[in-house]
Enzyme design. Structure first.
Site, PDB file in Angstrom:
ATOM      1  N   ALA A  39       0.835  -1.203   0.000  1.00 19.58           N
ATOM      2  CA  ALA A  39       0.000   0.000   0.000  1.00 19.58           C
ATOM      3  C   ALA A  39       0.868   1.251   0.000  1.00 19.58           C
ATOM      4  CB  ALA A  39      -0.910   0.007   1.221  1.00 19.58           C
ATOM      5  N   GLY A  40       0.304   2.331  -0.524  1.00 21.27           N
ATOM      6  CA  GLY A  40       1.004   3.611  -0.550  1.00 21.27           C
ATOM      7  C   GLY A  40       1.472   4.014  -1.927  1.00 21.27           C
ATOM      8  N   ASP A  98      -0.085   2.923  -5.036  1.00 20.53           N
ATOM      9  CA  ASP A  98      -1.306   3.220  -5.798  1.00 20.53           C
ATOM     10  C   ASP A  98      -2.431   3.511  -4.806  1.00 20.53           C
ATOM     11  OD1 ASP A  98      -3.109   3.565  -7.821  1.00 20.53           O
ATOM     12  OD2 ASP A  98      -3.283   1.443  -8.345  1.00 20.53           O
ATOM     13  N   GLY A 139       0.698  11.332   5.214  1.00 26.16           N
ATOM     14  CA  GLY A 139      -0.498  11.594   6.014  1.00 26.16           C
ATOM     15  C   GLY A 139      -1.799  11.127   5.385  1.00 26.16           C
ATOM     16  N   ASN A 144      -4.936  -0.476   8.886  1.00 23.43           N
ATOM     17  CA  ASN A 144      -3.699   0.279   9.103  1.00 23.43           C
ATOM     18  C   ASN A 144      -3.845   1.155  10.345  1.00 23.43           C
ATOM     19  OD1 ASN A 144      -1.330   1.708   8.983  1.00 23.43           O
ATOM     20  ND2 ASN A 144      -1.592   2.437   6.887  1.00 23.43           N
ATOM     21  N   SER A 156       0.706   3.603  10.819  1.00 16.26           N
ATOM     22  CA  SER A 156       1.412   4.715  10.177  1.00 16.26           C
ATOM     23  C   SER A 156       1.794   5.755  11.227  1.00 16.26           C
ATOM     24  CB  SER A 156       0.531   5.372   9.118  1.00 16.26           C
ATOM     25  OG  SER A 156       1.113   6.593   8.682  1.00 16.26           O
ATOM     26  N   LYS A 208      -1.944  -4.498   9.841  1.00 18.68           N
ATOM     27  CA  LYS A 208      -0.589  -4.034   9.512  1.00 18.68           C
ATOM     28  C   LYS A 208       0.028  -3.394  10.750  1.00 18.68           C
ATOM     29  CE  LYS A 208       2.133  -1.887   5.884  1.00 18.68           C
ATOM     30  NZ  LYS A 208       2.114  -1.366   4.513  1.00 18.68           N
ATOM     31  N   THR A 236       6.273  -5.372   7.999  1.00 15.82           N
ATOM     32  CA  THR A 236       5.838  -4.295   8.868  1.00 15.82           C
ATOM     33  C   THR A 236       5.601  -3.014   8.062  1.00 15.82           C
ATOM     34  OG1 THR A 236       8.093  -3.479   9.258  1.00 15.82           O
ATOM     35  CG2 THR A 236       7.282  -5.166  10.774  1.00 15.82           C
TER      36      THR A 236
END
Length: 340
Positions: free
Chosen positions: A67-68, A70, A119, A176, A179, A217, A245
């Site tokens: 993830a991140g 697309d 963010g 998630n 983050s 995650k 991770t």
């Protein structure tokens, strides 16, 4: 060619701007007749021995895109032609949000790493759903988070909203809560709020005719005690597995001038720690649940280490940026060579 010619050119420009340039280029390139077939012939490895069945899903190979990359499901069909076995979109939030102020993405070339404090910038779950309606048989994970403006005590509502909206369009979900770039988000990794969140999602899931796998995650910065809590929570809530991770807030051993920028660190400095977390979870749980290994995979050997440590599947992001799409093929070929 990527590392000797393409990467040096791309790395001369702002990392966020070049990310969108690359997106647009790949989208336009794939519209050329025969372009997608060319990419598949160059990068895909088709072999029945690569196929995996994990949490009830069939993966054509065990190498996915994390993830991140697309975030808004704009390029998953094109990216799949580079040889990925699955694509994870997001992190998606209920409402659109711009993310943190720019500049928020930093290359650490000397460390083969990236620091980001994006963010959860995304166009909102409805936009993602509309794009996923064009899915051409790509196995999709939906990574969900909360809006920045949503207080933690109402976070469950954000996660359940995106879960319901995405349900018919993704194959698995990723919760998630790890983050470092959304204020107080990591507090949701604490035992009680995390159990509450996962139990709520599982109840929604069990009401469906065909429930979908839900994964958690986690951060690489958790202590052994916290990791033991994660094992207990996964088994108690009966979610499908863990992604180990996310990015780290550690800055140990970095050389690059951007090393002190705020945000999550990804890339080679994370290789060892993410593998340690995978091994810990696998051994202490007695392989009770599947793990997707991600963090610092820059070579085929890095991926093999994670699989041997207990991961069922692996994902790339920063390694994909630094090494190029040939890395996907290298990993799949090495898996065949090793007989894993």
């Amino acid at each position: 060619m990527y590392k000797s010619l393409i990467r040096p050119t791309l790395f001369k420009f702002d990392p966020e701007e070049i990310h969108y340039f690359t997106f647009n280029f790949l989208r336009k390139f794939c519209k050329i007749p025969g372009a997608t077939s060319y990419l598949k012939s160059k990068f895909q490895v088709k072999d029945a021995r690569l196929e995996r069945e994990v949490f009830g899903l069939k993966f054509k190979n065990p190498v996915g895109l994390a993830a991140g990359f697309d975030k808004d499901a704009k390029l998953y069909n094109e990216l799949s032609s580079l040889g990925f076995g699955f694509i994870e979109v997001g992190t998606v939030t209920p409402k659109p949000q711009p993310g943190n102020d720019k500049k928020r993405l930093f290359r650490l070339k000397e460390d083969s790493a990236i620091i980001n404090r994006m963010g959860f910038n995304n166009e909102g779950v409805e936009a993602t759903v509309n794009r996923l309606k064009s899915n051409k048989n790509v196995l999709i994970g939906g990574n969900i988070g909360k809006n920045k403006a949503t207080p933690n005590e109402h976070a469950v509502e954000d996660y359940t909203y995106s879960f319901e909206a995405l349900f018919d369009y993704v194959n698995y979900f990723v919760v998630n809560v790890s983050s470092p770039n959304t204020p107080n988000l990591r507090e949701l990794q604490d035992k009680e709020p995390l159990k509450d969140l996962l139990n709520t999602l599982q109840k929604k899931n069990e009401q469906k005719k065909r429930p979908k796998p839900i994964l958690l995650k986690i951060a690489p910065d958790l202590t052994d005690e916290q990791l033991m809590d994660i094992i207990e929570i996964v088994q108690e809530t009966k979610i499908a597995g863990v992604i180990a991770t996310n990015t780290t807030i550690s800055r140990e051993g970095l050389k690059s001038e951007n090393k002190n920028e705020m945000g999550g660190l990804s890339g080679k400095p994370l290789t060892k720690r993410s593998t340690e977390v995978i091994r810990f979870l696998s051994e202490k749980s007695n392989k009770a649940f599947p793990i997707i290994g991600v963090g610092g995979i820059h070579t085929a050997e890095d991926a093999i280490e994670k699989l041997e440590a207990g991961a069922s599947l692996v994902q790339l992001y920063t390694g994909f940026i630094y090494e190029g799409p040939a890395l996907i093929k290298d990993i799949n070929q090495k898996i065949l060579e090793k007989g894993l």
